[in-house]
Design a protein around this motif. Structure first.
Motif, PDB file in Angstrom:
ATOM      1  N   ILE A   7      -0.044 -25.946  -0.958  1.00 14.29           N
ATOM      2  CA  ILE A   7       1.103 -26.704  -1.450  1.00 14.29           C
ATOM      3  C   ILE A   7       2.304 -25.773  -1.580  1.00 14.29           C
ATOM      4  O   ILE A   7       2.134 -24.566  -1.759  1.00 14.29           O
ATOM      5  CB  ILE A   7       0.744 -27.366  -2.810  1.00 14.29           C
ATOM      6  CG1 ILE A   7       1.813 -28.335  -3.285  1.00 14.29           C
ATOM      7  CG2 ILE A   7       0.411 -26.314  -3.865  1.00 14.29           C
ATOM      8  CD1 ILE A   7       1.371 -29.200  -4.475  1.00 14.29           C
ATOM      9  N   SER A   8       3.484 -26.325  -1.489  1.00 14.67           N
ATOM     10  CA  SER A   8       4.704 -25.528  -1.653  1.00 14.67           C
ATOM     11  C   SER A   8       5.849 -26.421  -2.095  1.00 14.67           C
ATOM     12  O   SER A   8       5.787 -27.643  -1.968  1.00 14.67           O
ATOM     13  CB  SER A   8       5.063 -24.841  -0.326  1.00 14.67           C
ATOM     14  OG  SER A   8       6.132 -23.937  -0.512  1.00 14.67           O
ATOM     15  N   THR A  10       7.285 -27.537  -4.845  1.00 13.87           N
ATOM     16  CA  THR A  10       7.105 -28.657  -5.774  1.00 13.87           C
ATOM     17  C   THR A  10       8.382 -28.919  -6.566  1.00 13.87           C
ATOM     18  O   THR A  10       8.612 -30.042  -6.998  1.00 13.87           O
ATOM     19  CB  THR A  10       5.926 -28.383  -6.726  1.00 13.87           C
ATOM     20  OG1 THR A  10       5.995 -27.048  -7.213  1.00 13.87           O
ATOM     21  CG2 THR A  10       4.605 -28.586  -6.017  1.00 13.87           C
ATOM     22  N   VAL A  18      -2.033 -35.242  -5.681  1.00 15.34           N
ATOM     23  CA  VAL A  18      -2.422 -33.904  -5.237  1.00 15.34           C
ATOM     24  C   VAL A  18      -3.832 -33.580  -5.735  1.00 15.34           C
ATOM     25  O   VAL A  18      -4.657 -33.049  -4.994  1.00 15.34           O
ATOM     26  CB  VAL A  18      -1.409 -32.846  -5.732  1.00 15.34           C
ATOM     27  CG1 VAL A  18      -1.956 -31.438  -5.600  1.00 15.34           C
ATOM     28  CG2 VAL A  18      -0.092 -32.994  -4.976  1.00 15.34           C
ATOM     29  N   HIS A  30      -0.251 -21.845  -3.678  1.00 18.81           N
ATOM     30  CA  HIS A  30       1.112 -22.371  -3.775  1.00 18.81           C
ATOM     31  C   HIS A  30       2.067 -21.361  -3.146  1.00 18.81           C
ATOM     32  O   HIS A  30       2.108 -20.212  -3.560  1.00 18.81           O
ATOM     33  CB  HIS A  30       1.482 -22.623  -5.238  1.00 18.81           C
ATOM     34  CG  HIS A  30       2.679 -23.496  -5.434  1.00 18.81           C
ATOM     35  ND1 HIS A  30       3.940 -23.147  -4.978  1.00 18.81           N
ATOM     36  CD2 HIS A  30       2.819 -24.703  -6.016  1.00 18.81           C
ATOM     37  CE1 HIS A  30       4.796 -24.117  -5.294  1.00 18.81           C
ATOM     38  NE2 HIS A  30       4.135 -25.070  -5.921  1.00 18.81           N
ATOM     39  N   PRO A 129       3.212 -25.655   4.523  1.00 20.34           N
ATOM     40  CA  PRO A 129       2.759 -27.001   4.175  1.00 20.34           C
ATOM     41  C   PRO A 129       3.874 -28.022   3.971  1.00 20.34           C
ATOM     42  O   PRO A 129       3.608 -29.163   3.585  1.00 20.34           O
ATOM     43  CB  PRO A 129       1.988 -26.774   2.878  1.00 20.34           C
ATOM     44  CG  PRO A 129       2.677 -25.609   2.247  1.00 20.34           C
ATOM     45  CD  PRO A 129       3.082 -24.720   3.401  1.00 20.34           C
ATOM     46  N   ALA A 132       6.141 -30.553  -1.320  1.00 20.95           N
ATOM     47  CA  ALA A 132       5.433 -31.576  -2.089  1.00 20.95           C
ATOM     48  C   ALA A 132       6.314 -32.194  -3.167  1.00 20.95           C
ATOM     49  O   ALA A 132       5.937 -33.192  -3.784  1.00 20.95           O
ATOM     50  CB  ALA A 132       4.174 -30.979  -2.725  1.00 20.95           C
ATOM     51  N   THR A 142       4.521 -33.465   1.675  1.00 15.93           N
ATOM     52  CA  THR A 142       3.269 -33.114   2.353  1.00 15.93           C
ATOM     53  C   THR A 142       2.547 -31.953   1.679  1.00 15.93           C
ATOM     54  O   THR A 142       3.168 -31.098   1.027  1.00 15.93           O
ATOM     55  CB  THR A 142       3.520 -32.738   3.825  1.00 15.93           C
ATOM     56  OG1 THR A 142       4.477 -31.681   3.876  1.00 15.93           O
ATOM     57  CG2 THR A 142       4.008 -33.919   4.636  1.00 15.93           C
ATOM     58  N   ILE A 143       1.236 -31.930   1.865  1.00 16.34           N
ATOM     59  CA  ILE A 143       0.363 -30.819   1.492  1.00 16.34           C
ATOM     60  C   ILE A 143      -0.648 -30.661   2.630  1.00 16.34           C
ATOM     61  O   ILE A 143      -0.713 -31.520   3.523  1.00 16.34           O
ATOM     62  CB  ILE A 143      -0.365 -31.058   0.151  1.00 16.34           C
ATOM     63  CG1 ILE A 143      -1.184 -32.352   0.188  1.00 16.34           C
ATOM     64  CG2 ILE A 143       0.633 -31.068  -1.012  1.00 16.34           C
ATOM     65  CD1 ILE A 143      -2.015 -32.629  -1.053  1.00 16.34           C
ATOM     66  N   THR A 145      -4.840 -29.309   3.575  1.00 18.30           N
ATOM     67  CA  THR A 145      -6.133 -28.710   3.249  1.00 18.30           C
ATOM     68  C   THR A 145      -6.698 -28.105   4.532  1.00 18.30           C
ATOM     69  O   THR A 145      -6.413 -28.585   5.629  1.00 18.30           O
ATOM     70  CB  THR A 145      -7.144 -29.727   2.665  1.00 18.30           C
ATOM     71  OG1 THR A 145      -7.395 -30.747   3.621  1.00 18.30           O
ATOM     72  CG2 THR A 145      -6.639 -30.322   1.358  1.00 18.30           C
TER      73      THR A 145
END
Length: 164
Positions: A7-8, A10, A18, A30, A129, A132, A142-143, A145
């Motif tokens: 994630i980034s 925020t 999330v 992050h 990513p 978020a 977006t995120i 995995t």
């Protein structure tokens, strides 16, 4: 084998979705611009957290998170920086660090542009990513995995959290 939630950006906003998407993850990474320490605390309650500070982060984040993080996940050397650019246009400081560190995985945020690109010139996978949070010019939050299994990075999944 480790499953990572990435994630980034925020920017002080953390969508509850999330946690559902990161439920099966072993760790959360992050890539900066948390916005405030509360975001980091919420993420840490859910899973172990690694992260770096971003350009908007204050002393509350900078006291606990470095500008750059280098570590091994399984057999993959990882480098995370908030501002880095992307292949082949890394910023000068990042270009220098990539040459010095020689990671197999480079993670950056900042641009709010979702990217998963292999850079054959330095034999490194680059992942951003996207963003978020609700601040910035991006349209979709977006995120990502993915799984690190030994030396392999696989099962990359882009998750759209919705429009900002």
């Amino acid at each position: 084998m480790k499953k990572i939630g990435l994630i980034s950006d925020t920017h002080s906003y953390l969508d509850e979705a999330v946690f559902k998407h990161f439920d099966s993850c072993d760790e959360i990474w992050h890539a900066g611009d948390f916005g405030n320490a509360g975001i980091a605390e919420e993420l840490k309650k859910h899973k172990p957290l690694k992260g770096v500070y971003g350009n908007i982060d204050g002393i509350d984040i900078r006291a606990d998170y470095p500008e750059q993080l280098v570590f091994f996940c399984e057999d993959v050397k990882v480098m995370i920086r908030h501002i880095g650019g992307s292949p082949p246009k890394y910023n000068p400081e990042t270009r220098k660090e990539l040459a010095l560190v020689k990671p197999q995985l480079f993670i950056a945020g900042h641009s709010h542009i979702l990217k998963v690109i292999y850079d054959p010139a330095i034999e490194c996978l680059h992942i951003n990513p996207g963003a978020a949070g609700k601040q910035g010019w991006h349209k979709m939050r977006t995120i990502i995995t993915f799984v690190v299994d030994g030396k392999n990075m696989k099962d990359c999944k882009v998750i759209e959290l919705g429009k900002k």
